[in-house]
Design a protein around this motif. Sequence first.
Motif: not given
Length: 255
Positions: A101-103, A72-76, A121-126, A158-166
């Motif tokens: 599952a998460g990336i 089950a590829p979570a991006t699909e 968004i597709d894997v970690n939320i949707r 740390s910097p660089g985490l905004a998307l993942y943390s969101m």
Amino acid sequence: MGMDDRGQPRGQLAGAVALVTGGSRGIGAAIARHLGQAGADVAITYNTSAEQAAKVVAEVSALGVRSVAVRAPATERGAVDAAVLEAAADLGGLDILVNNAGIARYGPVAETSDEDIDDIIDVNIRAVFTGTRAALGVLRDGGRVITIGSNLADRVTSPGLALYSMSKSALVGFTKGLAHDLGPRRITANLVQPGSTDTDMNPASSPDAAEQLATSVLGHYGTADDIAATVVHLAGPGGAHITGTVLTIDGGQNT
């Protein structure tokens, strides 16, 4: 875990059916094994590593319970939803859903691509939302929904985490809302937030390990078994009155 007189596994989850998304490695594989040790039949999903998934299934099956793996590829979109229904059909229903599952995608906001945004968004939320929605049609009353997030949802150091943390922060609101929706069915919904955990995604030997441990009260990485033990507690009788709760398992990093 022992066996009863009929050769069936004994344990606090004996007779239950669980599904762990992203269960072929790391935290997901540990959760699958611990659920099997507690007596549950366990299905896992995987993306690309069929060989590794088969290894986990063999390890869980060796405990005397049933186990299956579903790709089950979570991006699909729709893949996780279909896997939930397939697993429930294979094992005869569902009592425990573990959204594991998460990336991760790291980098400054200014350099973040649209593809990275879509994947996260597709894997970690949707996939968490739609997979849970699909599960509600087969999840038995009194069941469990347990989602694996991150302590970076609460404290970004740390910097660089905004998307993942969101993306991980979104799981807090989802869990609390889901708990209200499912309360009448005695189904609990909880979020487990690991901190620095020694897996292939974030090994304790990584170059930035010292920086991560600088905020740890205990001074060492957690293990996948630490997270799995918490999941089993929430899935078992001890978790019956715990819902809408966020449990952070991070050695005190967010303290």
